[in-house]
Motif scaffolding. Sequence first.
Motif, PDB file in Angstrom:
ATOM      1  N   ASP A  16     -10.321   5.267  14.806  1.00 30.80           N
ATOM      2  CA  ASP A  16     -10.710   3.905  15.203  1.00 30.80           C
ATOM      3  C   ASP A  16     -11.478   3.199  14.087  1.00 30.80           C
ATOM      4  O   ASP A  16     -11.982   2.097  14.272  1.00 30.80           O
ATOM      5  CB  ASP A  16     -11.593   3.958  16.454  1.00 30.80           C
ATOM      6  CG  ASP A  16     -10.792   4.428  17.655  1.00 30.80           C
ATOM      7  OD1 ASP A  16      -9.615   4.025  17.766  1.00 30.80           O
ATOM      8  OD2 ASP A  16     -11.323   5.227  18.447  1.00 30.80           O
ATOM      9  N   THR A  17     -11.611   3.877  12.951  1.00 29.94           N
ATOM     10  CA  THR A  17     -12.294   3.265  11.806  1.00 29.94           C
ATOM     11  C   THR A  17     -11.285   2.981  10.707  1.00 29.94           C
ATOM     12  O   THR A  17     -10.189   3.544  10.701  1.00 29.94           O
ATOM     13  CB  THR A  17     -13.384   4.211  11.264  1.00 29.94           C
ATOM     14  OG1 THR A  17     -12.783   5.478  11.018  1.00 29.94           O
ATOM     15  CG2 THR A  17     -14.534   4.358  12.235  1.00 29.94           C
ATOM     16  N   VAL A  18     -11.685   2.102   9.777  1.00 31.00           N
ATOM     17  CA  VAL A  18     -10.800   1.783   8.652  1.00 31.00           C
ATOM     18  C   VAL A  18     -11.606   1.798   7.348  1.00 31.00           C
ATOM     19  O   VAL A  18     -12.764   1.391   7.324  1.00 31.00           O
ATOM     20  CB  VAL A  18     -10.097   0.410   8.857  1.00 31.00           C
ATOM     21  CG1 VAL A  18     -11.104  -0.731   9.015  1.00 31.00           C
ATOM     22  CG2 VAL A  18      -9.135   0.102   7.696  1.00 31.00           C
ATOM     23  N   ALA A  19     -10.986   2.304   6.295  1.00 30.26           N
ATOM     24  CA  ALA A  19     -11.609   2.337   4.965  1.00 30.26           C
ATOM     25  C   ALA A  19     -11.080   1.135   4.178  1.00 30.26           C
ATOM     26  O   ALA A  19      -9.875   0.889   4.153  1.00 30.26           O
ATOM     27  CB  ALA A  19     -11.245   3.641   4.258  1.00 30.26           C
ATOM     28  N   ILE A  20     -11.991   0.380   3.552  1.00 32.46           N
ATOM     29  CA  ILE A  20     -11.580  -0.854   2.858  1.00 32.46           C
ATOM     30  C   ILE A  20     -12.190  -0.905   1.454  1.00 32.46           C
ATOM     31  O   ILE A  20     -13.357  -0.549   1.269  1.00 32.46           O
ATOM     32  CB  ILE A  20     -12.046  -2.113   3.634  1.00 32.46           C
ATOM     33  CG1 ILE A  20     -11.628  -2.016   5.109  1.00 32.46           C
ATOM     34  CG2 ILE A  20     -11.483  -3.394   3.001  1.00 32.46           C
ATOM     35  CD1 ILE A  20     -12.205  -3.115   5.990  1.00 32.46           C
ATOM     36  N   ARG A  21     -11.376  -1.362   0.492  1.00 33.24           N
ATOM     37  CA  ARG A  21     -11.959  -1.599  -0.833  1.00 33.24           C
ATOM     38  C   ARG A  21     -11.252  -2.737  -1.549  1.00 33.24           C
ATOM     39  O   ARG A  21     -10.090  -3.053  -1.253  1.00 33.24           O
ATOM     40  CB  ARG A  21     -11.973  -0.301  -1.646  1.00 33.24           C
ATOM     41  CG  ARG A  21     -10.970  -0.136  -2.738  1.00 33.24           C
ATOM     42  CD  ARG A  21     -11.347   1.119  -3.549  1.00 33.24           C
ATOM     43  NE  ARG A  21     -10.364   1.388  -4.594  1.00 33.24           N
ATOM     44  CZ  ARG A  21     -10.527   1.050  -5.868  1.00 33.24           C
ATOM     45  NH1 ARG A  21     -11.620   0.428  -6.261  1.00 33.24           N
ATOM     46  NH2 ARG A  21      -9.601   1.327  -6.760  1.00 33.24           N
ATOM     47  N   MET A  22     -11.977  -3.366  -2.485  1.00 34.24           N
ATOM     48  CA  MET A  22     -11.412  -4.414  -3.335  1.00 34.24           C
ATOM     49  C   MET A  22     -11.454  -3.897  -4.772  1.00 34.24           C
ATOM     50  O   MET A  22     -12.528  -3.769  -5.359  1.00 34.24           O
ATOM     51  CB  MET A  22     -12.241  -5.704  -3.212  1.00 34.24           C
ATOM     52  CG  MET A  22     -11.606  -6.877  -3.956  1.00 34.24           C
ATOM     53  SD  MET A  22     -12.699  -8.325  -4.028  1.00 34.24           S
ATOM     54  CE  MET A  22     -12.709  -8.862  -2.329  1.00 34.24           C
ATOM     55  N   PRO A  23     -10.290  -3.545  -5.336  1.00 31.94           N
ATOM     56  CA  PRO A  23     -10.294  -2.938  -6.673  1.00 31.94           C
ATOM     57  C   PRO A  23     -10.641  -3.938  -7.777  1.00 31.94           C
ATOM     58  O   PRO A  23     -10.357  -5.129  -7.658  1.00 31.94           O
ATOM     59  CB  PRO A  23      -8.858  -2.425  -6.833  1.00 31.94           C
ATOM     60  CG  PRO A  23      -8.037  -3.191  -5.858  1.00 31.94           C
ATOM     61  CD  PRO A  23      -8.942  -3.638  -4.746  1.00 31.94           C
ATOM     62  N   ASP A  24     -11.224  -3.436  -8.848  1.00 26.73           N
ATOM     63  CA  ASP A  24     -11.613  -4.270  -9.988  1.00 26.73           C
ATOM     64  C   ASP A  24     -10.530  -4.156 -11.062  1.00 26.73           C
ATOM     65  O   ASP A  24     -10.731  -3.506 -12.088  1.00 26.73           O
ATOM     66  CB  ASP A  24     -12.970  -3.791 -10.510  1.00 26.73           C
ATOM     67  CG  ASP A  24     -13.487  -4.687 -11.621  1.00 26.73           C
ATOM     68  OD1 ASP A  24     -12.941  -5.797 -11.799  1.00 26.73           O
ATOM     69  OD2 ASP A  24     -14.428  -4.273 -12.307  1.00 26.73           O
TER      70      ASP A  24
END
Length: 349
Positions: A118-126
């Motif tokens: 029920d969780t999500v992993a999020i990232r914004m790459p550089d």
Amino acid sequence: METLFCKVDPVDPDKKIIEKAGEIIKAGGLVAFPTETVYGLGGDAINPGASEKIYAAKGRPSDNPLIVHIAELDKLEALCKKVPDEMYKLAEVFWPGPLTMIVDKSSLVPKETTGGLDTVAIRMPDHNTALEFIKASGGYIAAPSANTSGRPSPTLASHVRTDLDGRIDMIIDGGEVGIGVESTIVDLSEGEPTILRPGYVTREMLSRVLGRVDIDTTILSGTDKKAPKAPGMKYRHYAPKGSMTLVEGETGAVVKRINEEVAAAKAKGLKCGVLCTLETEEDINADVKKCVGSRNDEAAIARSLYRVLREFDEEGAEVIFSESFKTDGFGQAVMNRLLKAAGYNVEKI
Ligand code: TXA
Ligand code: MG
């Protein structure tokens, strides 16, 4: 399937190539792309069929959730049940960058993408190519590292090709990555913020923004009976094909012990590889010697680590020895990956 292989300037990628990649993603296909950490294998994060294809292409267990990559902060809210304040604070300092945050997911994110969680992993790459590609693809790219499950993560497009040629639609070659180990993962979904996987963004850096930050105790110990909270951290991972041993102790004594081990293994007819440093290279005797830079430069070690582990495979090393490194700061991430590559096989002298 034929895999398209396209070279780009990582800072200013060809618009036509990015457009083509975006079309492939929107049609449910898979594209490998460079980020600042390692190469990712991208699919549309909100298309359950695309996530299933990612698992199949990598041979990855489907209980191991994927990271959703975004390129713009205004895409964040739609993915999260609620965006915690800590997430905005960390995003302001570390995004775009090598930090992944775990929060409760919204109904937009299918369970196929989160391995049933029920969780999500999020990232914004550089990385400009990654950001342009994500934008051209609708804004939400699910991407694990673009290696076959269990192999070292790819730091060059040629690594992706070795593992996934013929299994995915396209590989965007943006040259060698900058960091070389995967992003730091911090769990913001319950209790105190907790690091589940160490990376370039260290506990000290996170603490400066958030105050208290915990760390999953399984990170540097193979003996902890508790299962790690990031499902992917429980698998033997990052591993070369040869059996690997880390030797820990005073550098001179380590060199002596590695040379003894190599001589013993050679006497049994085994081909030996040694991961060494500028400081030890000259004194090490082995069939395959790989230098990862200075012992005191974690960033250099991180950048060459996965490439060197793959080179041991290519050159047929059956037993591999490595010196150990400092475990503070970014060194913690480097040692975490080395320990996993060695299956926590450490000789203390
Ligand atoms: O640097 C990176 O993070 C790279 C690039 C491509 O962005 N990606 C990457 O993805 O390393 P992957 O799939 O190889 O590793 C993701 C890790 C796995 O250990 C997975 O179990 C964990 O993140 N993870 C993902 N979603 C999670 C969740 N909701 N809860 C706990 N762990 C999660
Ligand atoms: Mg991975």
